[in-house]
Scaffold this motif. Structure first.
Motif, PDB file in Angstrom:
ATOM      1  N   ILE A  16       0.830  -1.205   0.000  1.00 10.55           N
ATOM      2  CA  ILE A  16       0.000   0.000   0.000  1.00 10.55           C
ATOM      3  C   ILE A  16       0.864   1.254   0.000  1.00 10.55           C
ATOM      4  O   ILE A  16       0.640   2.187  -0.784  1.00 10.55           O
ATOM      5  CB  ILE A  16      -0.949  -0.013   1.216  1.00 10.55           C
ATOM      6  CG1 ILE A  16      -1.963  -1.148   1.091  1.00 10.55           C
ATOM      7  CG2 ILE A  16      -1.681   1.318   1.357  1.00 10.55           C
ATOM      8  CD1 ILE A  16      -2.763  -1.383   2.345  1.00 10.55           C
ATOM      9  N   LYS A  17       1.867   1.282   0.895  1.00  9.64           N
ATOM     10  CA  LYS A  17       2.742   2.451   0.962  1.00  9.64           C
ATOM     11  C   LYS A  17       3.494   2.654  -0.357  1.00  9.64           C
ATOM     12  O   LYS A  17       3.691   3.786  -0.807  1.00  9.64           O
ATOM     13  CB  LYS A  17       3.743   2.282   2.103  1.00  9.64           C
ATOM     14  CG  LYS A  17       3.139   2.291   3.480  1.00  9.64           C
ATOM     15  CD  LYS A  17       2.830   3.690   3.969  1.00  9.64           C
ATOM     16  CE  LYS A  17       4.051   4.379   4.483  1.00  9.64           C
ATOM     17  NZ  LYS A  17       3.736   5.656   5.144  1.00  9.64           N
ATOM     18  N   TYR A  18       3.895   1.566  -0.968  1.00  5.45           N
ATOM     19  CA  TYR A  18       4.619   1.657  -2.234  1.00  5.45           C
ATOM     20  C   TYR A  18       3.701   2.183  -3.334  1.00  5.45           C
ATOM     21  O   TYR A  18       4.115   2.986  -4.177  1.00  5.45           O
ATOM     22  CB  TYR A  18       5.177   0.287  -2.615  1.00  5.45           C
ATOM     23  CG  TYR A  18       6.386   0.343  -3.502  1.00  5.45           C
ATOM     24  CD1 TYR A  18       7.648   0.603  -2.967  1.00  5.45           C
ATOM     25  CD2 TYR A  18       6.290   0.139  -4.877  1.00  5.45           C
ATOM     26  CE1 TYR A  18       8.764   0.661  -3.776  1.00  5.45           C
ATOM     27  CE2 TYR A  18       7.410   0.204  -5.686  1.00  5.45           C
ATOM     28  CZ  TYR A  18       8.646   0.462  -5.131  1.00  5.45           C
ATOM     29  OH  TYR A  18       9.751   0.545  -5.922  1.00  5.45           O
ATOM     30  N   ALA A  19       2.433   1.749  -3.322  1.00  6.77           N
ATOM     31  CA  ALA A  19       1.481   2.198  -4.342  1.00  6.77           C
ATOM     32  C   ALA A  19       1.187   3.685  -4.211  1.00  6.77           C
ATOM     33  O   ALA A  19       0.938   4.365  -5.220  1.00  6.77           O
ATOM     34  CB  ALA A  19       0.188   1.393  -4.243  1.00  6.77           C
ATOM     35  N   TYR A  20       1.212   4.209  -2.987  1.00  2.06           N
ATOM     36  CA  TYR A  20       0.948   5.635  -2.790  1.00  2.06           C
ATOM     37  C   TYR A  20       1.966   6.509  -3.515  1.00  2.06           C
ATOM     38  O   TYR A  20       1.692   7.679  -3.809  1.00  2.06           O
ATOM     39  CB  TYR A  20       0.944   5.967  -1.299  1.00  2.06           C
ATOM     40  CG  TYR A  20      -0.334   5.596  -0.586  1.00  2.06           C
ATOM     41  CD1 TYR A  20      -1.551   5.577  -1.255  1.00  2.06           C
ATOM     42  CD2 TYR A  20      -0.338   5.267   0.766  1.00  2.06           C
ATOM     43  CE1 TYR A  20      -2.726   5.235  -0.609  1.00  2.06           C
ATOM     44  CE2 TYR A  20      -1.512   4.929   1.426  1.00  2.06           C
ATOM     45  CZ  TYR A  20      -2.698   4.911   0.728  1.00  2.06           C
ATOM     46  OH  TYR A  20      -3.867   4.570   1.382  1.00  2.06           O
ATOM     47  N   ARG A  21       3.125   5.977  -3.795  1.00  2.27           N
ATOM     48  CA  ARG A  21       4.149   6.745  -4.504  1.00  2.27           C
ATOM     49  C   ARG A  21       3.735   7.073  -5.935  1.00  2.27           C
ATOM     50  O   ARG A  21       4.309   7.967  -6.560  1.00  2.27           O
ATOM     51  CB  ARG A  21       5.468   5.971  -4.519  1.00  2.27           C
ATOM     52  CG  ARG A  21       6.070   5.748  -3.130  1.00  2.27           C
ATOM     53  CD  ARG A  21       7.380   4.987  -3.206  1.00  2.27           C
ATOM     54  NE  ARG A  21       8.018   4.863  -1.893  1.00  2.27           N
ATOM     55  CZ  ARG A  21       9.201   4.281  -1.689  1.00  2.27           C
ATOM     56  NH1 ARG A  21       9.857   3.755  -2.721  1.00  2.27           N
ATOM     57  NH2 ARG A  21       9.714   4.217  -0.468  1.00  2.27           N
ATOM     58  N   TYR A  22       2.735   6.360  -6.444  1.00  2.00           N
ATOM     59  CA  TYR A  22       2.275   6.599  -7.823  1.00  2.00           C
ATOM     60  C   TYR A  22       1.016   7.459  -7.853  1.00  2.00           C
ATOM     61  O   TYR A  22       0.356   7.554  -8.894  1.00  2.00           O
ATOM     62  CB  TYR A  22       2.014   5.263  -8.512  1.00  2.00           C
ATOM     63  CG  TYR A  22       3.266   4.431  -8.665  1.00  2.00           C
ATOM     64  CD1 TYR A  22       4.183   4.678  -9.680  1.00  2.00           C
ATOM     65  CD2 TYR A  22       3.533   3.387  -7.774  1.00  2.00           C
ATOM     66  CE1 TYR A  22       5.333   3.914  -9.810  1.00  2.00           C
ATOM     67  CE2 TYR A  22       4.689   2.625  -7.896  1.00  2.00           C
ATOM     68  CZ  TYR A  22       5.580   2.895  -8.910  1.00  2.00           C
ATOM     69  OH  TYR A  22       6.730   2.139  -9.028  1.00  2.00           O
ATOM     70  N   GLY A  23       0.667   8.077  -6.711  1.00  2.00           N
ATOM     71  CA  GLY A  23      -0.423   9.035  -6.679  1.00  2.00           C
ATOM     72  C   GLY A  23      -1.816   8.451  -6.599  1.00  2.00           C
ATOM     73  O   GLY A  23      -2.796   9.184  -6.781  1.00  2.00           O
ATOM     74  N   VAL A  24      -1.955   7.169  -6.311  1.00  2.00           N
ATOM     75  CA  VAL A  24      -3.273   6.552  -6.218  1.00  2.00           C
ATOM     76  C   VAL A  24      -3.934   6.942  -4.898  1.00  2.00           C
ATOM     77  O   VAL A  24      -3.262   7.114  -3.870  1.00  2.00           O
ATOM     78  CB  VAL A  24      -3.151   5.012  -6.338  1.00  2.00           C
ATOM     79  CG1 VAL A  24      -2.308   4.446  -5.212  1.00  2.00           C
ATOM     80  CG2 VAL A  24      -4.524   4.362  -6.364  1.00  2.00           C
ATOM     81  N   SER A  25      -5.252   7.101  -4.908  1.00  2.00           N
ATOM     82  CA  SER A  25      -5.986   7.459  -3.699  1.00  2.00           C
ATOM     83  C   SER A  25      -6.285   6.207  -2.873  1.00  2.00           C
ATOM     84  O   SER A  25      -6.338   5.090  -3.417  1.00  2.00           O
ATOM     85  CB  SER A  25      -7.292   8.153  -4.058  1.00  2.00           C
ATOM     86  OG  SER A  25      -8.180   7.246  -4.697  1.00  2.00           O
ATOM     87  N   THR A 204      -7.509   4.518 -14.985  1.00  2.00           N
ATOM     88  CA  THR A 204      -6.473   5.415 -15.515  1.00  2.00           C
ATOM     89  C   THR A 204      -5.209   5.413 -14.664  1.00  2.00           C
ATOM     90  O   THR A 204      -4.397   6.333 -14.746  1.00  2.00           O
ATOM     91  CB  THR A 204      -7.019   6.851 -15.606  1.00  2.00           C
ATOM     92  OG1 THR A 204      -7.443   7.282 -14.304  1.00  2.00           O
ATOM     93  CG2 THR A 204      -8.181   6.925 -16.591  1.00  2.00           C
ATOM     94  N   GLN A 205      -5.052   4.399 -13.828  1.00  2.00           N
ATOM     95  CA  GLN A 205      -3.863   4.332 -12.989  1.00  2.00           C
ATOM     96  C   GLN A 205      -2.644   3.872 -13.806  1.00  2.00           C
ATOM     97  O   GLN A 205      -2.784   3.287 -14.885  1.00  2.00           O
ATOM     98  CB  GLN A 205      -4.083   3.369 -11.819  1.00  2.00           C
ATOM     99  CG  GLN A 205      -5.213   3.766 -10.890  1.00  2.00           C
ATOM    100  CD  GLN A 205      -4.931   5.051 -10.142  1.00  2.00           C
ATOM    101  OE1 GLN A 205      -3.775   5.405  -9.874  1.00  2.00           O
ATOM    102  NE2 GLN A 205      -5.995   5.772  -9.799  1.00  2.00           N
ATOM    103  N   MET A 206      -1.477   4.130 -13.242  1.00  2.00           N
ATOM    104  CA  MET A 206      -0.243   3.646 -13.868  1.00  2.00           C
ATOM    105  C   MET A 206      -0.199   2.120 -13.772  1.00  2.00           C
ATOM    106  O   MET A 206      -0.766   1.525 -12.848  1.00  2.00           O
ATOM    107  CB  MET A 206       0.971   4.269 -13.180  1.00  2.00           C
ATOM    108  CG  MET A 206       1.044   5.779 -13.300  1.00  2.00           C
ATOM    109  SD  MET A 206       2.512   6.477 -12.508  1.00  2.00           S
ATOM    110  CE  MET A 206       3.809   5.816 -13.577  1.00  2.00           C
TER     111      MET A 206
END
Length: 290
Positions: A16-25, A204-206
């Motif tokens: 989860i923390k790693y995914a937040y680096r890509y701007g996901v809510s 539209t996520q990375m």
């Protein structure tokens, strides 16, 4: 199985923390996790129960399942996802590891169950350990650690309430069916929530966010849940709970290795106190049972 399950569960916070680096809510990340995990749960449930006869569910059962799914799998998870934006994965896992103490306290205040002197001592030691880890987060993350800690602790309280409420239904309808139905409810609530949080962002996520969500749903949710269930059937809940000690240890190490989070002596000492307290609670439960 119990040890591997505990380690895989602990990886959820890192993903989860790693995914937040890509701007996901948090809303989109939770919805992706639950919607991806949903067909996996139903596939395993079909495979496990296809040769077993199950009793039909009553109308009241469906209402209870909706409530359990909302509290234990949707709202609890959502608060956890929000809290991880503000605190380290080590503190998050340590707080969640205190869930047995919250179950005991809820049972004491609302169900009038007794708490032994050893249980009181263990809980005091455990919360002192959490405070030490919390102080480490405040030092590195500032006042936001207060908000993150509150959100994750509230998540743990909701999940403890779910465990108590689900106890009666597990024996009657089976843990596999309960988890599958509750997960389905959570996925519906997660999808409904996204209607108010830019629903188009689900598509539209990375690419990295989708891969991380697949890992979160499969490797960190579905697989460890069934590993732990099988472990409970083979070695019992107490021994399985003791194997869960590896969870906080793995989380702190992975947070340091993958997320460059600090790993200080104060954090390690606090974690040791929490683990020792939970071990005492498990041993005390065994003594009472025998």
């Amino acid at each position: 199985m119990a040890s591997i399950g505990a380690i895989l569960f602990s990886g959820k916070a890192v993903i989860i923390k790693y995914a937040y680096r890509y701007g996901v809510s948090p809303e989109a990340l939770l919805a992706l996790r639950m919607l991806i995990a949903l067909p996996m749960f139903w596939l395993v449930y079909w495979f496990v129960s296809r040769k077993k006869k199950t009793d039909p569910l009553l109308k009241m059962d469906y209402l209870k399942l909706i409530g359990l799914g909302f509290i234990g799998y949707f709202f609890s998870s959502y608060l956890n996802f929000l809290g991880l934006k503000y605190i380290s994965v080590g503190l998050e896992r340590i707080i969640l590891y205190l869930t047995p103490t919250i179950v005991i306290l809820i049972s004491y205040f609302f169900l009038h169950k007794k708490i032994t002197r050893l249980q009181w001592y263990a809980m005091v030691v455990g919360y002192i350990g959490v405070m030490l880890v919390f102080l480490q987060d405040v030092d590195s993350k500032g006042d936001s650690a207060w908000l993150g800690t509150f959100l994750v602790f509230a998540s743990s309280c909701l999940y403890a309430a779910y465990l108590i409420a689900a106890g009666e239904m597990v024996n009657r309808i089976g843990s596999m069916r309960l988890v599958t139905y509750a997960t389905s409810v959570s996925a519906i609530f997660s999808a409904f929530q996204m209607l108010f949080h830019q629903p188009a962002t689900l598509f539209t996520q990375m690419p990295q966010v989708y891969w991380l969500s697949i890992i979160n749903a499969g490797v960190c949710t579905v697989i460890p849940m069934f590993l732990v269930m099988i472990a409970v059937q083979r070695i019992g809940s107490s021994v399985t709970a003791q194997a869960g000690i590896l969870g906080p240890l793995a989380t702190v190490f992975m947070g340091w290795y993958f997320l460059d989070e600090n790993m200080s002596l104060m954090q390690i000492f606090g974690m040791v106190l929490v683990i020792a307290a939970m071990w005492l609670l498990v041993r005390n439960r065994e003594a009472i049972a025998s």
